[in-house]
Scaffold this motif. Structure first.
Motif, PDB file in Angstrom:
ATOM      1  N   PRO A   1     141.986  46.580  55.463  1.00 22.02           N
ATOM      2  CA  PRO A   1     142.385  46.208  54.105  1.00 22.02           C
ATOM      3  C   PRO A   1     143.756  46.765  53.743  1.00 22.02           C
ATOM      4  O   PRO A   1     144.211  47.754  54.302  1.00 22.02           O
TER       5      PRO A   1
ATOM      6  N   ASP B   1     144.189  44.483  48.612  1.00 18.76           N
ATOM      7  CA  ASP B   1     142.731  44.397  48.540  1.00 18.76           C
ATOM      8  C   ASP B   1     142.193  45.404  47.530  1.00 18.76           C
ATOM      9  O   ASP B   1     141.257  45.119  46.796  1.00 18.76           O
TER      10      ASP B   1
ATOM     11  N   GLU C   1     140.391  42.885  45.459  1.00 19.96           N
ATOM     12  CA  GLU C   1     138.932  42.988  45.435  1.00 19.96           C
ATOM     13  C   GLU C   1     138.485  44.119  44.513  1.00 19.96           C
ATOM     14  O   GLU C   1     137.413  44.057  43.926  1.00 19.96           O
TER      15      GLU C   1
END
Length: 186
Positions: free
Chosen positions: A19, A53, A89
């Motif tokens: 990530p 991310d 995210e």
């Protein structure tokens, strides 16, 4: 610069790499001619966040890009939720002695988390706590793939770090996992 960040992101996606986890820190600052740094909202701040991310920032940095004061943890949680629409995210906002908050997208919607502070017996030095927090957050995210345990590990690590000066207590950070386990954090 942002083009380099785009190349990194593209490479990570093509290589199925790990990530992209970023600390927004210097992206919320401008440098004056005399070298001092001041809060500054970049025009391209949202593009930077969209390339990550997981994004970490402190309350001051969040307030700079939000363009408003976020005095309460609930307001920080709401802002973290707002930032998720840009693409990351998860978004984490550190709150110093109030711990940290975060929001994470999932298949079921958006989950929000709070982690209280982990205070050492005595606060000796807070310099570097954000860096230690970020390192532990990254470790927790890679290990668990979920913000809740990553956030808890990061607050424990930053709290332990505040209990010693400079680098003299790096070995103290080994206590992070044992403390986290003892307190049922991970």
């Amino acid at each position: 610069d942002i083009e380099t960040m785009r190349l990194v992101r593209d490479h990570m996606l093509r290589a199925e790499g790990g990530p992209v986890i970023a600390d927004f820190h210097t992206l919320a600052l401008a440098t004056l001619p005399d070298g001092r740094r001041i809060p500054h909202r970049r025009r391209d701040w949202s593009a930077w966040i969209g390339l990550c991310d997981v994004v970490q920032m402190n309350r001051d940095e969040a307030q700079t890009i939000a363009g408003r004061v976020l005095p309460e943890p609930d307001e920080c949680v709401a802002f973290a939720r707002e930032l998720l629409h840009l693409g990351p995210e998860a978004v984490v906002i550190t709150l110093a002695q109030q711990g940290a908050v975060g929001a994470q997208r999932s298949e079921l919607g958006i989950n929000t988390y709070r982690a209280g502070p982990f205070a050492p017996a005595e606060i000796v030095d807070t310099v570097g706590c954000g860096d230690v927090f970020h390192s532990a957050l990254t470790l927790g995210w890679v290990r668990y793939g979920n913000l809740e345990p990553a956030l808890r590990v990061a607050t424990v690590a930053a709290g332990l770090h505040a209990g010693y000066a400079g680098l003299e207590g790096v070995s103290v950070l080994e206590q992070t996992w044992s403390e986290a386990t003892r307190h049922n954090i991970v």
